[in-house]
Write a protein that holds these residues in place. Structure first.
Motif, short mmCIF file in Angstrom:
data_model
loop_
_atom_site.label_atom_id
_atom_site.label_comp_id
_atom_site.label_asym_id
_atom_site.label_seq_id
_atom_site.Cartn_x
_atom_site.Cartn_y
_atom_site.Cartn_z
N VAL A 251 0.83 -1.21 0.00
CA VAL A 251 0.00 0.00 0.00
C VAL A 251 0.87 1.25 0.00
N LEU A 252 1.94 1.25 0.79
CA LEU A 252 2.82 2.42 0.82
C LEU A 252 3.55 2.59 -0.51
N GLY A 253 4.01 1.50 -1.10
CA GLY A 253 4.67 1.59 -2.39
C GLY A 253 3.75 2.11 -3.47
N ALA A 254 2.48 1.75 -3.38
CA ALA A 254 1.51 2.22 -4.38
C ALA A 254 1.33 3.73 -4.34
N GLN A 255 1.60 4.34 -3.18
CA GLN A 255 1.41 5.79 -3.07
C GLN A 255 2.40 6.57 -3.92
N ILE A 256 3.53 5.96 -4.25
CA ILE A 256 4.48 6.62 -5.15
C ILE A 256 3.84 6.82 -6.52
N PHE A 257 3.17 5.78 -7.01
CA PHE A 257 2.50 5.89 -8.30
C PHE A 257 1.28 6.81 -8.23
#
Length: 405
Positions: A251-257
């Motif tokens: 979920v945190l990694g998705a926030q970059i996109f």
């Protein structure tokens, strides 16, 4: 309250309500049983876990905005051609359609979407103000493929992460988008961070960390399997902790996109005249084409060797068709996504990308309350602390409130 303020408030409220419904409906769909549903052991039941099909469903929802745009355009053209009761045929405004045929389609809903205050003010009096934006048409529309690709990657990662987190933790972790959108705004939009904004971003980091730890300390019930033998307890705890950490990281990694998507959208809307309705529709069209092209490739490369997995295309489609609860929630999700993205891009256009991120953080409270009321999760003071710090930092960053010192 001015007309523009009321318009902004309605857009914010619409984004809040539809965004809350979207997350709750997605989590509800994840809870639907699609296999071994009669097994008395809940851990052996197969739940609906198809993030790729869920992402495609999201883009179909966005495509509805493009269909609505053309319906509005047809209605306006039909109204313009219809004579009045007195037999008077109104003369079309030459200036409104003088640019190009593509501009006519893009302007079909421009009057309804334009800020009331700006529409009444006319051309800017400030010589340094930017000139009128040109409508996006032709090859320029391919620019919308960039935010669509970011949306595809971010949504798919978040859909997988939602399997291993509760709805409230999932939404709280999405508050980290403020961190990345702030940094990317500096790098790509020329924004400048004040010292209080740097402090507020540090507070958001602390809040997100606490929320993530709460998910690891107390993993969701759906990733804690029941034990048949006492000796398996330690192994089950390790597996649950690993899945909980994986959910947080995804979920945190998705926030970059997601942050990249917000910033790119703002940059495009600064350069081209593009109504939110058409922008969402273009993103949905480009995203749907990309996902539909990727589904058979992923199935041949990965899905065939992992039946029932995330990339098993026939298996996922069969789960949707053969389970009314799944395809019915898909329709509701599609509608909520269409409205949520329209309201979200409207907020980006009339206010800013950070305003959109702020509202997106505020809907977490409603998702949390709904999840508690539905019995999907239990109350946690750790989440309260983390969420409070996260929201406070977000509000300080966007100048909603000020630091005491």
């Amino acid at each position: 309250m001015s007309t523009f303020s009321r318009h902004a408030a309605l857009l914010s409220l619409g984004m809040l309500v539809t965004g809350t419904a979207n997350t709750l409906l997605t989590k509800l769909q994840d809870k639907q049983c699609v296999g071994n549903c009669d097994d008395p052991d809940p851990s052996k039941r197969q739940l609906f876990e198809q993030p790729v099909w869920q992402t495609l469903n999201m883009f179909y929802g966005e495509m509805l905005c493009l269909a609505c745009l053309y319906l509005v355009g047809l209605r306006r053209r039909h109204t313009a051609r219809s004579p009045t009761e007195d037999g008077y045929q109104p003369i079309a405004d030459v200036d409104s359609d003088a640019d190009s045929d593509a501009g006519a389609d893009a302007d079909a809903d421009a009057d309804a979407d334009a800020p009331p205050a700006a529409a009444a003010a006319g051309p800017p009096e400030d010589p340094s103000a930017p000139l009128d934006l040109k409508p996006i048409a032709g090859w320029a529309t391919l620019w919308m493929w960039v935010p669509a690709a970011c949306d595809l990657l971010g949504t798919t990662l978040m859909n997988v992460g939602l399997f291993f987190t509760t709805a409230s933790v999932y939404q709280m972790l999405r508050g980290a988008v403020v961190i990345f959108s702030g940094l990317f705004s500096v790098l790509f939009l020329g924004h400048r961070l004040e010292r209080f904004q740097i402090v507020s971003l540090a507070m958001v980091v602390v809040g997100v960390t606490i929320v993530g730890l709460s998910n690891v300390i107390s993993p969701p019930a759906n990733i804690r399997r029941q034990q048949a033998q006492p000796g398996e307890d330690a192994e089950a705890v390790d597996l649950a902790a690993f899945k909980a950490i994986l959910g947080v990281v995804l979920v945190l990694g998705a926030q970059i996109f997601t942050a990249t998507q917000f910033v790119v959208e703002e940059k495009i809307l600064r350069r081209y005249h593009l109504t939110p309705l058409r922008a969402v529709g273009l993103e949905g069209s480009f995203g749907a084409v990309t996902v539909m092209a990727a589904i058979p490739v992923l199935h041949l490369a990965i899905g065939r060797s992992h039946p029932g997995g995330y990339f098993d295309a026939p298996g996922g489609l069969g789960q949707i068709i053969n389970n009314p609860s799944v395809w019915q929630t898909s329709i509701y999700i599609m509608l909520s996504i269409a409205m949520f993205n329209y309201f979200g891009l409207s907020v980006t256009r009339y206010m800013s990308a950070t305003s959109r991120a702020t509202i997106d953080t505020c809907r977490t409270l409603f998702i949390w309350m709904s999840s508690l009321a539905l019995g999907w999760e239990s109350f946690s003071w750790i989440q309260v602390l983390g969420f409070a710090i996260l929201v406070y930092g977000t509000f300080v960053y966007n100048r909603v409130i000020t630091l005491p010192l």
